[in-house]
Design an enzyme around this catalytic site. Structure first.
Site, PDB file in Angstrom:
ATOM      1  N   TYR A 150      -7.525  -4.159  17.463  1.00 44.88           N
ATOM      2  CA  TYR A 150      -6.077  -4.358  17.340  1.00 44.88           C
ATOM      3  C   TYR A 150      -5.763  -5.818  17.633  1.00 44.88           C
ATOM      4  O   TYR A 150      -6.233  -6.354  18.631  1.00 44.88           O
ATOM      5  CB  TYR A 150      -5.320  -3.467  18.326  1.00 44.88           C
ATOM      6  CG  TYR A 150      -4.373  -2.535  17.610  1.00 44.88           C
ATOM      7  CD1 TYR A 150      -3.366  -3.066  16.802  1.00 44.88           C
ATOM      8  CD2 TYR A 150      -4.502  -1.164  17.695  1.00 44.88           C
ATOM      9  CE1 TYR A 150      -2.520  -2.233  16.104  1.00 44.88           C
ATOM     10  CE2 TYR A 150      -3.654  -0.330  16.993  1.00 44.88           C
ATOM     11  CZ  TYR A 150      -2.660  -0.869  16.195  1.00 44.88           C
ATOM     12  OH  TYR A 150      -1.837  -0.042  15.502  1.00 44.88           O
ATOM     13  N   GLU A 179      -2.353  -7.532  16.989  1.00 50.84           N
ATOM     14  CA  GLU A 179      -0.981  -7.917  16.645  1.00 50.84           C
ATOM     15  C   GLU A 179      -0.718  -9.348  17.087  1.00 50.84           C
ATOM     16  O   GLU A 179      -1.088  -9.733  18.201  1.00 50.84           O
ATOM     17  CB  GLU A 179       0.017  -6.976  17.323  1.00 50.84           C
ATOM     18  CG  GLU A 179       0.075  -5.619  16.640  1.00 50.84           C
ATOM     19  CD  GLU A 179       0.984  -4.638  17.358  1.00 50.84           C
ATOM     20  OE1 GLU A 179       1.411  -3.667  16.726  1.00 50.84           O
ATOM     21  OE2 GLU A 179       1.255  -4.842  18.559  1.00 50.84           O
ATOM     22  N   ASP A 188       4.207 -16.029  -7.859  1.00 52.72           N
ATOM     23  CA  ASP A 188       3.285 -14.932  -7.558  1.00 52.72           C
ATOM     24  C   ASP A 188       2.073 -15.106  -8.472  1.00 52.72           C
ATOM     25  O   ASP A 188       2.110 -14.766  -9.655  1.00 52.72           O
ATOM     26  CB  ASP A 188       4.003 -13.598  -7.820  1.00 52.72           C
ATOM     27  CG  ASP A 188       3.118 -12.392  -7.543  1.00 52.72           C
ATOM     28  OD1 ASP A 188       1.884 -12.570  -7.425  1.00 52.72           O
ATOM     29  OD2 ASP A 188       3.663 -11.279  -7.471  1.00 52.72           O
ATOM     30  N   THR A 225      -2.580 -11.734  -4.563  1.00 53.39           N
ATOM     31  CA  THR A 225      -3.536 -10.734  -4.096  1.00 53.39           C
ATOM     32  C   THR A 225      -4.872 -11.459  -3.985  1.00 53.39           C
ATOM     33  O   THR A 225      -5.039 -12.560  -4.514  1.00 53.39           O
ATOM     34  CB  THR A 225      -3.699  -9.579  -5.095  1.00 53.39           C
ATOM     35  OG1 THR A 225      -4.099 -10.139  -6.349  1.00 53.39           O
ATOM     36  CG2 THR A 225      -2.408  -8.803  -5.284  1.00 53.39           C
ATOM     37  N   LYS A 248      -7.940  -9.656  -7.531  1.00 52.58           N
ATOM     38  CA  LYS A 248      -7.908  -9.659  -9.005  1.00 52.58           C
ATOM     39  C   LYS A 248      -8.907 -10.705  -9.510  1.00 52.58           C
ATOM     40  O   LYS A 248     -10.084 -10.555  -9.245  1.00 52.58           O
ATOM     41  CB  LYS A 248      -6.479  -9.843  -9.477  1.00 52.58           C
ATOM     42  CG  LYS A 248      -5.615  -8.628  -9.031  1.00 52.58           C
ATOM     43  CD  LYS A 248      -4.170  -8.694  -9.432  1.00 52.58           C
ATOM     44  CE  LYS A 248      -3.449  -7.447  -8.917  1.00 52.58           C
ATOM     45  NZ  LYS A 248      -1.997  -7.516  -9.149  1.00 52.58           N
ATOM     46  N   ARG A 273      -9.433  -5.985  -1.463  1.00 47.87           N
ATOM     47  CA  ARG A 273      -8.068  -5.602  -1.824  1.00 47.87           C
ATOM     48  C   ARG A 273      -7.130  -6.068  -0.707  1.00 47.87           C
ATOM     49  O   ARG A 273      -7.265  -5.627   0.435  1.00 47.87           O
ATOM     50  CB  ARG A 273      -8.014  -4.082  -1.982  1.00 47.87           C
ATOM     51  CG  ARG A 273      -6.771  -3.516  -2.598  1.00 47.87           C
ATOM     52  CD  ARG A 273      -7.053  -2.137  -3.155  1.00 47.87           C
ATOM     53  NE  ARG A 273      -7.981  -2.254  -4.277  1.00 47.87           N
ATOM     54  CZ  ARG A 273      -7.636  -2.608  -5.511  1.00 47.87           C
ATOM     55  NH1 ARG A 273      -6.377  -2.827  -5.816  1.00 47.87           N
ATOM     56  NH2 ARG A 273      -8.550  -2.743  -6.444  1.00 47.87           N
TER      57      ARG A 273
HETATM   58  C1  LIG Z   1      -1.020  -6.908  -8.691  1.00 49.27           C
HETATM   59  C2  LIG Z   1       0.203  -7.686  -8.481  1.00 49.27           C
HETATM   60  C3  LIG Z   1       0.879  -7.683  -7.242  1.00 49.27           C
HETATM   61  C4  LIG Z   1       0.552  -6.867  -6.044  1.00 49.27           C
HETATM   62  O1  LIG Z   1      -0.197  -5.795  -6.100  1.00 49.27           O
HETATM   63  P1  LIG Z   1      -0.566  -4.833  -4.903  1.00 49.27           P
HETATM   64  O2  LIG Z   1      -1.016  -3.648  -5.632  1.00 49.27           O
HETATM   65  O3  LIG Z   1       0.643  -4.609  -4.064  1.00 49.27           O
HETATM   66  O4  LIG Z   1      -1.644  -5.517  -4.126  1.00 49.27           O
HETATM   67  C5  LIG Z   1       1.965  -8.514  -7.100  1.00 49.27           C
HETATM   68  N1  LIG Z   1       2.354  -9.304  -8.090  1.00 49.27           N
HETATM   69  C6  LIG Z   1       1.742  -9.336  -9.273  1.00 49.27           C
HETATM   70  C7  LIG Z   1       2.232 -10.266 -10.330  1.00 49.27           C
HETATM   71  C8  LIG Z   1       0.642  -8.520  -9.516  1.00 49.27           C
HETATM   72  O5  LIG Z   1       0.059  -8.539 -10.715  1.00 49.27           O
END
Ligand SMILES: *Cc1c(COP(=O)(O)O)cnc(C)c1O
Length: 559
Positions: free
Chosen positions: A199, A201, A345, A371, A374, A380
């Site tokens: 833990y 935090e 993003d 993320t 990807k 993940r």
């Molecule tokens: C995949 C994605 C996310 C977030 O995905 P999670 O499943 O919450 O990890 C956020 N923004 C975009 C543009 C994505 O393609």
């Protein structure tokens, strides 16, 4: 040549003989033991096995009374192939066939002089590169992918079955899901490690619990590596996923009811960019922007006009299904004119950004969310990068604002992933992802399929199967799945089908590139996609492609 050698009390005398007889041929690193007093063989096996696993030495040699305990201990370590040999022949075979890297010897089985002969033959024999041996070694490695979880075979057979099925699927199918990738074994080791027990935090150095020194070190590495990799002023590596990363930025900067200008979901945006079914759409006033109807690309002039009219607090760019390069410099200009925050993003393209195959938003944006699983290919999870001035607001938005204890095992795996991206070969990987995507896209396009926006600049493209063949994305994805090719149905801009059926499929090349595929394989896969979709009701084509796709997949091992 460097050799690490270790023995217990039973092998001590033989180790002394080997040290002097091999000393002329190699630099010997003596891992002990140094006396005839009784001791525990796993300690010496561990020292030598780790030296081999780290690549600090070319070979290891381990001696105990029978050699059995040493070989069992050594073979518990990743990247170690320990062979117990009692003859010169066996040692030669262990090198040629199995590429063994540790020789185990039994002091009661062979004389010290003959042991020296065995060891000399072992280190002098190269691994055989013929196809059948390489294949068998690979099959061994593949079994290793499962052995990580083999304790579950007894502890929880049902979960073990799921892991076996996932492993089998990864090995035998062609995965073209644009948001997926294969994590490295190193990432999975960190993710499955004891760091999950803690833990923590708070943040490194300022925790609410005692005993955080080990996880502090891991999280600090993740933070500093993230900043170095992306050239960011500040990083928060705690968000559990990409959606949480976006939530953290909203919580850090705006109030409920404030306006966010974002790409609508059905045009390639993400749920967490303001979909009415998502927290973002419920809490904030979302104004969607769209791509140009003709070009199916962003029209920056139109976006500027809209931003000046709407006056959002945040202009959010980045997408889940946009095949073109984003112009971050232009987006910054728009944000400056409209007086709003620039949030990017980069969840999909983070790996391309890290590898220099897509321009970076970091120098321009106030916040960059992503993320890590990807194109980046890590565990993940999520992350936020920002300018130093927002660091405090961001960190308190994540904790205590919206999360409790961070997943330190996943954070450690993020650190591993960032370190991997600092290796020069990752630049080649990112470039190859884009090259593969261009070739795959062109192969499908040349068979008459309409590609959204006419092509791709990044790791993904969208095929308009409705206009081309009169079929839905749902049916196309199902037919391809039956043929061992995994894609997802996806809406295309101004789609006339429902989001459950869609007019398109989304195709990405991060996963196939991770397993080492290049342009020739893309041409094969693109041809199969067109073969299946040309005759979507013909199951014999699906069966034929499935056989061929499996054979191709097995030739490119998943990490
Ligand atoms: C995949 C994605 C996310 C977030 O995905 P999670 O499943 O919450 O990890 C956020 N923004 C975009 C543009 C994505 O393609």
């Amino acid at each position: 040549m460097k050799i690490a050698i270790g023995a217990d009390h039973g092998g001590y005398a033989m180790k002394c003989v080997l040290l002097s007889s091999l000393g002329a041929k190699a630099t010997m690193i003596d891992a002990g033991t140094d006396t005839r007093e009784s001791c525990d063989y796993p300690e010496y096996a561990r020292a030598v096995a780790l030296a081999v696993a780290k690549g600090e030495v070319d070979f290891g040699i381990l001696v105990c009374t029978s050699g059995v305990g040493m070989s069992m201990s050594a073979n518990r370590f990743q990247n170690v192939r320990a062979a117990l040999c009692a003859t010169v022949d066996a040692a030669v075979m262990a090198r040629q066939h199995n590429d063994a890297n540790i020789l185990c010897l039994g002091a009661n089985s062979v004389s010290a002089d003959y042991a020296a002969e065995i060891a000399s033959a072992f280190i002098a024999t190269p691994a055989d590169a013929s196809e059948r041996h390489v294949r068998r070694r690979w099959l061994n490695e593949r079994a290793g992918r499962l052995s990580d979880a083999s304790g579950l075979a007894k502890a929880d057979p049902e979960i073990f079955a799921a892991i076996v099925a996932q492993t089998e699927q990864e090995d035998t199918e062609i995965n073209l899901i644009a948001s997926e990738n294969f994590s490295s074994r190193a990432c999975r080791e960190a993710a499955g490690s004891v760091l999950m027990n803690k833990y923590a935090e708070g943040y490194p150095g300022k925790r609410w619990y005692s005993g955080c020194l080990p996880v502090d070190a891991a999280e600090e590495l993740a933070r500093t590596r993230a900043c170095r990799l992306f050239g960011a002023e500040h990083a928060n590596v705690q968000p559990h996923c990409g959606s949480a990363a976006n939530m953290a930025v909203y919580f850090a900067t705006i109030k409920p009811g404030d306006t966010i200008l974002s790409l609508s979901l059905d045009q390639g945006g993400h749920l967490s960019h303001g979909s009415p079914v998502n927290f973002s759409g419920k809490i904030y006033n979302i104004v969607p922007y769209t791509v140009d109807r003709k070009t199916e690309m962003l029209d920056y002039d139109a976006l500027e006009a809209q931003a000046l009219e709407v006056k959002p607090k945040i202009l959010l760019t980045g997408a889940s299904a946009y095949p073109r390069t984003l112009d971050f410099k232009r987006i910054r200009e728009i944000c400056d004119k409209a007086g709003c925050l620039m949030v990017v993003d980069m969840a999909h393209i983070a790996g391309l950004v890290a590898g220099g195959a897509h321009p970076s938003p970091v120098p321009y944006a106030d916040f960059v969310t992503t993320t890590t699983h990807k194109t980046l290919g890590g565990p993940r999870g999520g992350m936020v990068l920002c300018k130093a001035q927002y660091a405090k607001a961001l960190d308190s938005a994540v904790f205590p604002g919206m999360q409790g204890g961070p997943l330190e095992n996943i954070i450690a795996a993020k650190a591993v992933c960032f370190r991997e991206w600092m290796q020069p070969e990752k630049k080649d990987y990112a470039a190859q992802v884009v090259k593969n995507c261009a070739v795959l896209c062109k192969t499908v396009q040349d068979r008459g399929y309409r590609i959204v926006s006419g092509g791709t600049d990044n790791h993904l493209f969208l095929v308009d199967v409705k206009t081309t063949k009169g079929i839905t994305g749902k049916d196309a994805a199902a037919a391809l799945d039956a043929a061992g090719i995994v894609v997802n149905k996806n809406t295309i801009p101004y789609d006339t089908e429902s989001p459950f059926k869609t007019s398109g499929i989304r195709v990405g090349t991060a996963s196939v590139t991770t397993r080492g595929m290049k342009e020739p394989e893309m041409i094969k896969i693109g041809t199969w996609i067109a073969d299946v979709l040309d005759n979507i009701a013909d199951t014999s084509i699906q069966e034929r492609v499935k056989r061929e796709a499996k054979a191709l997949a097995l030739g490119f091992p998943v990490p």
